[in-house]
Motif scaffolding. Structure first.
Motif, PDB file in Angstrom:
ATOM      1  N   GLU A 242     -48.760   5.695  44.953  1.00 41.08           N
ATOM      2  CA  GLU A 242     -48.915   6.200  46.196  1.00 41.08           C
ATOM      3  C   GLU A 242     -50.361   6.071  46.890  1.00 41.08           C
ATOM      4  O   GLU A 242     -50.694   5.460  47.883  1.00 41.08           O
ATOM      5  CB  GLU A 242     -48.079   7.305  46.723  1.00 41.08           C
ATOM      6  CG  GLU A 242     -46.794   7.339  46.804  1.00 41.08           C
ATOM      7  CD  GLU A 242     -46.124   8.846  46.400  1.00 41.08           C
ATOM      8  OE1 GLU A 242     -46.863   9.671  47.209  1.00 41.08           O
ATOM      9  OE2 GLU A 242     -45.069   9.367  46.063  1.00 41.08           O
ATOM     10  N   ARG A 246     -51.849   3.274  49.114  1.00 43.96           N
ATOM     11  CA  ARG A 246     -52.925   3.531  50.455  1.00 43.96           C
ATOM     12  C   ARG A 246     -54.262   3.032  50.290  1.00 43.96           C
ATOM     13  O   ARG A 246     -54.744   2.725  51.590  1.00 43.96           O
ATOM     14  CB  ARG A 246     -52.774   5.327  50.828  1.00 43.96           C
ATOM     15  CG  ARG A 246     -51.663   5.614  51.218  1.00 43.96           C
ATOM     16  CD  ARG A 246     -51.733   7.177  51.522  1.00 43.96           C
ATOM     17  NE  ARG A 246     -52.189   8.178  50.498  1.00 43.96           N
ATOM     18  CZ  ARG A 246     -51.064   8.690  49.672  1.00 43.96           C
ATOM     19  NH1 ARG A 246     -49.811   8.644  50.120  1.00 43.96           N
ATOM     20  NH2 ARG A 246     -51.573   9.285  48.649  1.00 43.96           N
ATOM     21  N   SER A 555     -45.606   6.826  50.779  1.00 41.63           N
ATOM     22  CA  SER A 555     -47.109   6.584  50.954  1.00 41.63           C
ATOM     23  C   SER A 555     -47.627   6.865  52.154  1.00 41.63           C
ATOM     24  O   SER A 555     -48.493   7.136  52.335  1.00 41.63           O
ATOM     25  CB  SER A 555     -47.488   4.944  50.594  1.00 41.63           C
ATOM     26  OG  SER A 555     -47.130   4.942  49.150  1.00 41.63           O
TER      27      SER A 555
END
Length: 649
Positions: A242, A246, A555
């Motif tokens: 995640e 990002r 996310s």
């Protein structure tokens, strides 16, 4: 951002200056900040430039450096400038002033023909290497910028758009019947798989992910590979995936925002893809005390929503949830009253220079660009390719893999959670997964026939064009559907990115819209860095704990409201009001179709029995809830082609 053009004469013969003038004159239909032609001996380069980035204000194209013996014309915004300039050892104190065309030249000098695969961004460019007496060019991996060309025994001519090529006295307008027959035979919105061809005979385009080299008057076109050698990513936890997502997605979203002082816009629907793009962009702009402008299509007043409970035609409630949660957004909702797919045909034919199939969304796609231009938008963000990158995660396909591998415990847990999320019983899910895992079980289930698309091309025309054998090949007629993709989801995704025709239609329309309205379309979900990350991430990160599209749902915690992140049961549906919008034009629509059926040329091209059957249905009145009926597709595609041929040939 630019429209580029040029002529390269073989045998060292000089280019006639007036020919370059004809091409540049034809480009005047597009707005420009600067339009320039450079000419030396047997090479001529032109650029009709629209300034979007800060660096483009200092960029004069075409440019020629006599010391290096290099000339360039380019239509490019390069997103990985910083990484490239690190590798090219560009001094830090000058980097903010280095233009994208100069980055291309430095990359060409260092890596020569291997340079395109290192580029991230949207581009089409041509470089003249005087010392090597070589012409080199390339087009970005997914075809976000176009590049057409014509060649004969005397010269190679190229341009971003087609009309300037047709202005040259040695290029004649001829219909490519093979392209047209394939275009009609393919049931989906996709164009023929050989994207080097166009509807104009002898006018070609450089395919996405391809480069061109002209040396000793020999033209060589070959593919380069931007997505090769992707190694599996192995991180310690889901949280690390995640975080990695990002990081790379933030870089993709913000790559262009800080390069322009013009306003930033974004398409915004009620879903995950555009919502994620908007949330990352709005926060980044807030740091600079700038506001993100979003544009959302909504149905016309008076439309009665006929869509099923799991679909929503008016996404305003969902969009508002994202806007209110994210903040720093100036949201705009546009119903384009009085506009319809029928009223838009002439404008789109002018923009695209070709017939098209995506009429359903044509009125709001162009309308948003038009509105954005009025608000001085320089960059228009979208998340159009997210289905195979950021929001990929086919649960049923993943569960069928678990079933094939006899991973019953994991499968049972996943089905239990997924059943609760989507509101479908476990027994039904097991049945669906079983048929997917064991295709033989599907023999006992009758195939769906409700929306089968009839064959639109005339069989005799197909024979004449040499494609008759393809009419019964579902992998051809069903290009873009599940019919031509492997059952294995990982393999299907790989094939999607491998096929250059999968995104060509969207790239072409966005490129030509951007030229028409002087703003640049940008899709962070189509950023190579994002795609590489997603392709390297294990499948269990995309389907996890009963969640499809799991990576982006997890996310975007804190970036999107939970009501959007975990919305499994309601999805927006585009252009549900398309028939409703056409009702006032219905008599004119029927009248023009009647004329079409009497046109001898159209009788030779189209399967007129199919057209007549659809017309009978239209005369009785196609209801608004039949917006996706095959009959309206048959009639609109036929009408669009008829108008194009009348105007062009």
């Amino acid at each position: 951002m630019s429209a580029i053009a040029g002529i390269y004469r073989f045998n060292g013969d000089g280019v006639q200056t007036e020919h370059g003038g004809l091409m540049m004159d034809a480009l005047r239909q597009y707005p420009a900040n600067q339009s320039t032609l450079w000419h030396k001996g047997h090479i001529m380069l032109g650029c009709h430039a629209q300034w979007i980035t800060e660096q483009s204000l200092q960029e004069s194209l075409p440019s020629y450096d006599s010391n290096r013996g290099l000339a360039i014309t380019s239509d490019a915004i390069i997103d990985n400038r910083d990484e490239l300039m690190d590798q090219l050892q560009v001094p830090y104190h000058v980097r903010s002033e280095v233009t994208d065309s100069e980055v291309l030249l430095l990359a060409y000098e260092k890596w020569f023909e291997r340079m395109p695969e290192r580029l991230v961004g949207d581009f089409a460019f041509i470089i003249w290497d005087e010392r090597k007496q070589l012409l080199f060019g390339a087009r970005d991996f997914s075809g976000a910028r176009t590049l057409y060309y014509h060649r004969n025994a005397h010269q190679f001519s190229f341009c971003t758009v087609i009309q300037p090529l047709l202005s040259l006295p040695y290029i004649h307008k001829e219909l490519n019947e093979t392209w047209l027959a394939e275009f009609l035979a393919i049931s989906g919105v996709f164009e023929p798989p050989d994207v080097s061809n166009t509807i104009y005979d002898h006018i070609f385009q450089l395919p996405p992910s391809h480069k061109i080299i002209i040396k000793n008057d020999k033209v060589s076109i070959s593919r380069y590979h931007s997505l090769s050698n992707i190694t599996p990513l192995q991180l310690a936890s889901s949280e690390e995936y995640e975080e990695g997502f990002r990081e790379v997605f933030h870089k993709a979203v913000t790559a262009r925002l800080r390069r322009t002082h013009r306003n930033i816009g974004a398409h915004l629907s009620g879903g995950l893809d555009s919502g994620s793009v908007v949330s990352f962009a709005a926060r980044a702009l807030q740091e600079e005390q700038r506001t993100l402008h979003t544009f959302s299509y909504v149905p016309e007043d008076g439309f009665v929503d006929w869509t099923p409970k799991n679909r929503v035609a008016d996404e305003r409630p969902l969009i508002k949830q994202t806007v209110n949660f994210v903040g720093n957004i100036n949201d705009c909702y546009l119903d384009f009253s009085g506009k319809s797919a029928f009223s838009e045909i002439d404008e789109w034919l002018l923009i695209l220079e070709s017939p098209y199939k995506f009429f359903d969304n044509s009125f709001w796609l162009r309308g948003i660009y038009e509105q954005a231009q009025q608000q001085d938008i320089g960059i228009m963000l979208n998340g159009a390719r997210g289905n195979y990158s950021i929001s990929w995660g086919p649960a049923i396909e993943y569960y069928s893999k678990l079933m094939k591998k006899l991973k019953w415990f994991q499968l049972t847990q996943e089905i239990h959670r997924y059943s609760k999320n989507i509101g479908v019983g476990r027994k039904q899910l097991y049945s669906i997964v079983g048929r997917k895992a064991i295709p033989a079980l599907g023999r006992f289930v009758p195939p769906p026939t409700a929306h089968a698309f009839p064959q639109l091309v005339n069989s005799e025309f197909a024979k004449k064009a040499g494609i008759y054998d393809k009419l019964n090949d579902r992998t051809f007629t069903g290009i873009g559907s599940m019919d031509d993709l492997p059952d294995d989801p990982l393999e299907a995704r790989r094939v999607h990115f491998e096929r250059v025709n999968m995104w060509s239609t969207t790239g072409t329309s966005n490129c030509k819209l951007s030229l028409h309205y002087s703003l640049w379309s940008h899709d962070p979900s189509n950023d190579l860095r994002v795609i590489r990350f997603c392709l390297s991430t294990p499948m269990d990160q995309f389907v996890q704990n009963g969640m499809d599209r799991a990576l982006i749902r997890r996310s975007t915690k804190g970036w999107l409201p939970d009501s959007i992140r975990f919305n499994y049961r309601t999805r927006g549906i585009q252009a549900a009001d398309s028939i409703h919008r056409m009702l006032s034009d219905w008599p004119a629509f029927i009248k023009e179709l009647d004329m079409l059926t009497r046109d001898s040329r159209m009788q030779q091209i189209l399967n007129m029995d199919v057209v007549q059957n659809a017309l009978i249905e239209a005369r009785e009145g196609i209801r608004p809830n039949q917006a996706y009926n095959p009959s309206i597709k048959v009639l609109m595609r036929s009408l669009i082609l008829h108008r194009f041929l009348q105007k062009t040939f």
